[in-house]
Structure formats: C-alpha cells, structure tokens
Design an enzyme around this catalytic site. Structure first.
Site, PDB file in Angstrom:
ATOM      1  N   ASP A 160     -31.176  -2.836  13.451  1.00  0.00           N
ATOM      2  CA  ASP A 160     -32.014  -1.587  13.769  1.00  0.00           C
ATOM      3  C   ASP A 160     -31.473  -0.400  13.357  1.00  0.00           C
ATOM      4  OD1 ASP A 160     -30.046  -1.131  15.479  1.00  0.00           O
ATOM      5  OD2 ASP A 160     -31.349  -0.334  17.228  1.00  0.00           O
ATOM      6  N   ASN A 409     -22.178  -9.918  14.176  1.00  0.00           N
ATOM      7  CA  ASN A 409     -22.945  -9.396  15.279  1.00  0.00           C
ATOM      8  C   ASN A 409     -24.384 -10.420  15.464  1.00  0.00           C
ATOM      9  OD1 ASN A 409     -23.396  -7.448  17.546  1.00  0.00           O
ATOM     10  ND2 ASN A 409     -25.215  -7.171  16.308  1.00  0.00           N
ATOM     11  N   GLU A 410     -24.717 -10.835  16.450  1.00  0.00           N
ATOM     12  CA  GLU A 410     -25.743 -11.290  16.822  1.00  0.00           C
ATOM     13  C   GLU A 410     -26.359 -12.473  15.753  1.00  0.00           C
ATOM     14  OE1 GLU A 410     -28.544  -8.786  18.342  1.00  0.00           O
ATOM     15  OE2 GLU A 410     -27.227  -8.482  20.132  1.00  0.00           O
ATOM     16  N   ASN A 463     -24.265  -9.931  23.990  1.00  0.00           N
ATOM     17  CA  ASN A 463     -24.984  -8.789  24.299  1.00  0.00           C
ATOM     18  C   ASN A 463     -26.296  -9.254  24.964  1.00  0.00           C
ATOM     19  OD1 ASN A 463     -23.299  -8.089  22.314  1.00  0.00           O
ATOM     20  ND2 ASN A 463     -24.733  -8.050  20.440  1.00  0.00           N
ATOM     21  N   TYR A 465     -29.454  -7.930  27.519  1.00  0.00           N
ATOM     22  CA  TYR A 465     -30.463  -6.691  27.769  1.00  0.00           C
ATOM     23  C   TYR A 465     -31.411  -7.165  28.962  1.00  0.00           C
ATOM     24  CZ  TYR A 465     -28.547  -4.186  23.690  1.00  0.00           C
ATOM     25  OH  TYR A 465     -27.493  -3.517  22.916  1.00  0.00           O
ATOM     26  N   TYR A 469     -35.178  -5.437  27.325  1.00  0.00           N
ATOM     27  CA  TYR A 469     -35.829  -6.418  26.380  1.00  0.00           C
ATOM     28  C   TYR A 469     -36.489  -7.375  27.335  1.00  0.00           C
ATOM     29  CZ  TYR A 469     -34.186  -3.666  22.469  1.00  0.00           C
ATOM     30  OH  TYR A 469     -33.780  -2.588  21.603  1.00  0.00           O
ATOM     31  N   GLU A 501     -22.487  -6.013  24.503  1.00  0.00           N
ATOM     32  CA  GLU A 501     -23.609  -4.887  24.536  1.00  0.00           C
ATOM     33  C   GLU A 501     -24.389  -5.133  25.865  1.00  0.00           C
ATOM     34  OE1 GLU A 501     -26.230  -4.975  21.160  1.00  0.00           O
ATOM     35  OE2 GLU A 501     -24.605  -4.644  19.700  1.00  0.00           O
ATOM     36  N   TRP A 546     -23.938  -0.427  25.307  1.00  0.00           N
ATOM     37  CA  TRP A 546     -24.592  -0.168  24.046  1.00  0.00           C
ATOM     38  C   TRP A 546     -25.348   1.140  24.510  1.00  0.00           C
ATOM     39  CZ3 TRP A 546     -23.432  -1.328  19.302  1.00  0.00           C
ATOM     40  CH2 TRP A 546     -24.515  -0.966  18.346  1.00  0.00           C
ATOM     41  N   LYS A 565     -30.361   4.261  23.462  1.00  0.00           N
ATOM     42  CA  LYS A 565     -29.499   3.788  24.454  1.00  0.00           C
ATOM     43  C   LYS A 565     -28.083   4.403  24.587  1.00  0.00           C
ATOM     44  CE  LYS A 565     -31.523  -0.891  24.085  1.00  0.00           C
ATOM     45  NZ  LYS A 565     -32.287  -0.542  22.871  1.00  0.00           N
TER      46      LYS A 565
HETATM   47  C1  GCB Z   1     -28.770  -5.532  19.704  1.00  0.00           C
HETATM   48  C2  GCB Z   1     -27.893  -5.033  18.548  1.00  0.00           C
HETATM   49  C3  GCB Z   1     -28.070  -3.495  18.061  1.00  0.00           C
HETATM   50  C4  GCB Z   1     -29.313  -2.805  18.522  1.00  0.00           C
HETATM   51  C5  GCB Z   1     -29.580  -3.100  20.052  1.00  0.00           C
HETATM   52  C6  GCB Z   1     -30.713  -2.668  20.412  1.00  0.00           C
HETATM   53  O1  GCB Z   1     -28.715  -6.432  20.096  1.00  0.00           O
HETATM   54  O2  GCB Z   1     -26.814  -5.526  18.225  1.00  0.00           O
HETATM   55  O3  GCB Z   1     -27.561  -3.526  16.860  1.00  0.00           O
HETATM   56  O4  GCB Z   1     -29.226  -1.407  18.316  1.00  0.00           O
HETATM   57  O5  GCB Z   1     -29.587  -4.721  20.125  1.00  0.00           O
HETATM   58  O6  GCB Z   1     -30.760  -1.490  21.224  1.00  0.00           O
HETATM   59  O7  GCB Z   1     -31.776  -3.030  20.414  1.00  0.00           O
END
Ligand code: GCB
Length: 596
Positions: A160, A409-410, A463, A465, A469, A501, A546, A565
């Site tokens: 992103d 990463n991911e 990571n 969320y 999300y 994250e 994050w 974030k």
């Molecule tokens: C993630 C990514 C990071 C994004 C974040 C987000 O999992 O590793 O690069 O910025 O999510 O805020 O969506």
C-alpha cells in the site's frame, strides 16, 4: 562494502544538495551526454515525487535524470576515486561524462563505482544518474504498468505505501588508498564476564593488518594483528537494549612500516538466542515493544532526514518502545548507526513486500494468478531475492542493534509453491549470517492451518487486523478470533510468536463515545483488546504496532490521505493512543507485561 568514512587515510566529499533534474523524454536519446535540457532543480537526498506540483512528475513511471558537476580534489592523484550512492530507487545508472560506470537494481541498498580511470584530480566531471521507478513481476517489490483510459502509463503494486523514487539517500565521492580495507566482519560472544569479538578483514593488495580495540572513553583495551582473529575482553561491557555500549575497533593496514589505510568499526558485544519459547538477548528474555515504521515524511517522501531521525527516536524513547522493524525495506544506514548508539533493537527487513498477487493496492485482487509459479514469482525472482539478502546482510551485518532478519513481509505463504520458493532463501540467509535468527511476517489470511513456511523460521511474526479488516467495529468478536488464531500458531509450532503488525486507521481529532472505527477512542480500545489477548500467551515475544506514524499510500477508497494507522500523525503529533501505549510500555521495559 564499507560505509564511506573519513580517516587518516581516507577523504570524503558529500555530494548532497541541489542537482539538475529532468523526466526522461524519448526525443532526448542520451541525456547524460550534455547538460540536461529544460531541467528543474531537485533536492538530494529526497524522493522527487512530492517536490514539484506537477502530477506528471509525481506519478511518472520510468526514468528520470539527475545531474551535477563535481570537482575531484586536487590531492587525490595517489588514490582511487570512488563514487557511492546510498540508494537509487529502484534502478540506477551512473554516467561520468559520457561513460556508464555503474548500474544497480534494488532501491534500498548502496552501490559504488571506482571512477579513477575516468576523472582527473583537480578537474570537474559531469555526473549524471538515471533512476527508474518501474516495477515488474520480476522486481522487488513486484508491480505492473498499465496504460489507462487517459492514455497515461500507470503503475500498480501489491503493497500500500507509495512508490516513492529517486535519490533518497546521500551521495559520496571518496578518495581511498589503492591498497585498502575492503570489508570488515565482526561477530561477538559472551563467556562468563568476558566478551569475545571475532573479526575478519578483507583487503586489496598485501599489507599487514593491525587492530586496536578502544572503549567508549577512547582507552585502548586490546590489540592484535592479522586479517582474522578473536579478541577476548575481560569484564566486558555489553550492548544491551536501552543501554547501548559501543567499543571501537580501529583497523589499520601497514606496508613497509607505513600506515596505508585505516577504518574504524563500532562493535557492540551481545548475544542472541531463540529457544522454543523465548527470544534471548545476552541470555535474558527480551519482549519486543515498538513499531513497524516507514521512511516517510512530508515533502521528502522517503528522503533521509537527520532531524526526523533524531525526533523519531526521541518519540520512541518517550513512548517506551524498545524496538522497530525496518518495514518494508532496508532503511538508511544512519538509522541503524543511531539505533546502535541508542540501544534500540531492530528487525532488519528486505524489500520483499507485496509477494501476494491476491492483494492489490491493499485490497483483494480479482481473479489473481498464483503468486509462486514460473510466470509469476519463480526462479528469476528467487535469484533477485537472494541478491537482496546478500546486499542487506553485507551492509548491516555488524550492527549490534539488528537482532533478526525478516526475509519477506506478508508473502502468500498459504499458497502452493511458497515452501519451494522460501526454503532456499531461508537456507541462504542462515549461511550468510549464522549469528542471527530469521523470521517473516504472515498476513491475515495465512493462518497456522494453511501456512506452508513457518517451519523454515526461528520466530513466527504475524500481522493481524481483527477488529479492523475483519470484524471492523466489533471488538468483542475480533477478540475471540484473535485468541483462536494465536492459539493455533502457538500450539502447532514449537516457536516463539510475535505480533509484527496490528493497528487501526484513526483520524487524529475524531472522537466518539461509542468506539466508532476511525476515532481515537476506537484505536485505543482496539489496542487494549489486542494486549488482553497477547498477555494470555507465555510464548508470545513481542508487539509491534502498525504503524509508528501515518504515511503516504497510493490512492484508494479505504485510504484517506494515506494510511492512518499511525500512533503519531505524519507530522509526528501524538494521537490519544500514544499516551495509552506509553502507559503500557514504560511500565514493561524489556520484560513481558504478563510477567511483570
Ligand atoms: C499490512 C501490510 C502493511 C499495510 C497494512 C495496512 O498487512 O504489511 O504494509 O500498510 O497491512 O494498514 O493495511
């Protein structure tokens, strides 16, 4: 490749400042062969994108040209002249007058060229640098260029953050001896109250290597000779998280009784060990608190800036963060030097981000192809990735602050082919640096049941969320899912797990009594919920939020002026969550909160 340094035998000229700049135009076939036509002024170091008001420059896809005149100092007749770029994002080509002297692919690691044969001491030369920001399925990070309905070339990618480009780090001209120190590697150990420093020195030409170890007061502690050796420091002062101690290893070369070259390497003595349940620094369990960061500031983009460097570390100390990850690429070397000096622990990451063709611009892609296949991320990408690892470890191996390598990463670690892709890279990383553990970060849809690569690593970084999300606005459901997710990782793999994250987008200044997403209160409630869950797991070894600060992204319906974030805004003002985290982390120190 050693970072440039002035010493008794080495001269250094910094080439930062205002350069000439032009976007590539097809009608100008060899822009380096004359002063750039119709050029603008540009700042180095800085990403070029946000300096100008013209969207054609900001969103340009392809080559741009930087140029300046450089004088080689008069007294450099007896030495080699080397030009060094700390970074050219993502592909750089360097011309001295009309001659191509260097080409480098990879936007976040340095490269240099010996230009002695192309320049004359006391005379100027025209230095032109082409920088290309174009990403493809074979570049790191990967991306795609499309011609959109307006006829413009546009770039999309699977991460992103905005694809800032240009000369974002310093440029140096160095005058160095012909017979010289080319590289130094140190690894350290601890035996009781003593520390060991194993060193090896690579030189060009033949000369005698001598080393002197000094403490922080400058007093000589030990000395030795030979290109390889081990120094044993009785009553050693350790490099500790939050309490850095750096020795200086002065390496010198001597020929016919004369000093030929000298270079000083900082050394922090510390050990790292990972057990099934703990991350140990100097034999003591270490719990990571801190952030995933970005090199991202207004106007400069990814341009390195020492004022922001100092201020960001002050903010990290204020909030009680003991660590950060160089998400999602190697940061400027100044950052790592600073972390060494200030006792902040670093997870060093490659630029391998967006290795997931199922995600586009931070959202799910439509009908994605398999991520790992001969036509997508296959052998060619694997070789490029190996080169990124070599350059990262080659550059950062001597930093005591760096305690672990994160090799991607991911990635789409739940997809077939992930194991075959990553197994040789994990092996290579261990071979390049047997002294540090390795990790990767698993994305939200790679869980303990479908992930195929966790067995290759020492620490599992996840990571997550939940509450953002997934279950946005429903933290109670998010809590149930998060706990189940972490439990699966902990139970399936006999390895420490850390949250690399977790975060919630938050508009600074938006308040709500009802835990409304995007409000400052929701961000705090989200963090509280996460911490309640983390504290239930004894083998959990850290939490990195994050993100440290809001940052610029590509436009998208889920991005309001970038990714929000941050615990700090882009201009580094605290959101309410900063005070909340400060409360938790300053009480925690380096110890796990649940074991306080
Ligand atoms: C993630 C990514 C990071 C994004 C974040 C987000 O999992 O590793 O690069 O910025 O999510 O805020 O969506």
């Amino acid at each position: 490749m050693l970072r440039p340094q002035a010493s008794e035998t080495r001269d250094l000229v910094n080439l930062d400042g205002i350069w000439r700049f032009a976007v590539d135009r097809p009608e100008v076939s060899e822009p380096w062969s004359a002063p750039l036509q119709g050029s603008l002024d540009v700042a180095v170091p800085a990403s070029y994108n946000d300096l100008f008001l013209d969207p054609k420059i900001r969103d340009h896809v392809g080559w741009v040209w930087y140029q300046r005149d450089v004088f080689v100092p008069r007294g450099w007749g007896d030495r080699d002249t080397v030009i060094r770029f700390e970074a050219a994002t993502h592909h750089g080509k360097v011309y001295v007058n009309d001659v191509l002297v260097a080409e480098h692919i990879g936007g976040y690691t340095p490269f240099e060229a010996d230009i002695t044969d192309h320049v004359q001491p006391g005379k100027p030369f025209r230095l032109t640098v082409g920088v290309d920001n174009e990403l493809s399925i074979h570049t790191i990070p990967p991306g795609h260029v499309h011609v959109v309905d307006s006829g413009q070339r546009r770039q999309s990618y699977h991460h992103d953050f905005f694809n800032y480009a240009g000369l974002a780090r310093s440029v140096w001209l160095t005058g160095i001896p012909r017979t010289r120190i080319e590289d130094i590697a140190v690894t350290t150990g601890v035996e009781g109250a003593a520390g060991t420093i194993k060193y090896s020195v690579v030189t060009t030409g033949s000369a005698e290597v001598r080393v002197v170890l000094r403490d922080e007061t400058g007093a000589e502690v030990l000395n030795g000779s030979g290109a390889e050796g081990t120094l044993r420091v009785e009553e050693v002062k350790l490099w500790q998280p939050g309490a850095a101690y750096l020795y200086k290893l002065e390496v010198s070369l001597h020929g016919d009784g004369e000093l030929v070259d000298s270079y000083t390497q900082s050394v922090g003595v510390r050990t790292i060990e990972v057990t099934k349940t703990e991350f140990l620094i100097n034999g003591k369990p270490f719990y990571f608190t801190g952030f995933g960061k970005h090199e991202d500031t207004p106007v400069r983009g990814k341009g390195h800036d020492n004022a922001y460097l100092v201020h960001d570390f002050e903010l990290m100390k204020w909030i009680g963060a003991n660590s950060f990850r160089t998400s999602h690429y190697p940061y400027a070397e100044e950052v790592l030097d600073y972390a060494d000096r200030h006792g902040i622990v670093v997870i060093g990451e490659t630029a391998a981000v967006g290795f997931n063709l199922g995600v586009s611009g931070g959202m799910s892609a439509k009908n994605p192809p398999p991520t790992f296949s001969p036509d997508t991320l296959g052998d060619e990408m694997q070789e490029t990735h190996a080169q990124h690892l070599r350059e990262l470890i080659g550059r950062d191996k001597n930093h005591p602050s760096v305690v672990m390598w994160c090799i991607a990463n991911e990635p789409a670690s739940q997809e077939d082919g992930a194991y075959e892709y990553f197994a040789p890279l994990a092996e290579l990383t261990r071979k390049l640096d047997p002294s540090r553990p390795i990790t990767y970060t698993a994305w939200l849809l790679a869980n303990a049941k479908n992930d195929q690569i966790a067995t290759l690593f020492d620490v599992i970084g996840i990571n997550r969320y939940f509450g953002w999300y997934i279950d946005n606005g429903d933290l109670a459901s998010a809590e149930v899912k998060l706990e189940a997710d972490i439990r699966d990782w902990v139970e399936k793999f006999d390895k420490p797990v850390m949250m690399t994250e977790y975060g919630a987008d938050t508009m600074a200044g938006l308040h709500s009594l009802n835990d409304i997403p995007w409000s400052e209160e929701y961000q705090i409630a989200y963090l509280e919920m996460n911490h309640r869950v983390f504290d239930k797991f004894p083998t959990f070894v850290g939490e990195q939020v994050w993100n440290f600060a809001d940052f610029r992204t590509t436009p998208g319906v889920h991005r309001v002026d970038g990714n929000k974030k941050g615990i700090f805004t882009r201009d580094r003002r605290p959101k309410g969550s900063a005070f909340f985290l400060r409360g938790r982390w300053t009480a925690t120190g380096n110890v796990k909160p649940s074991q306080q």
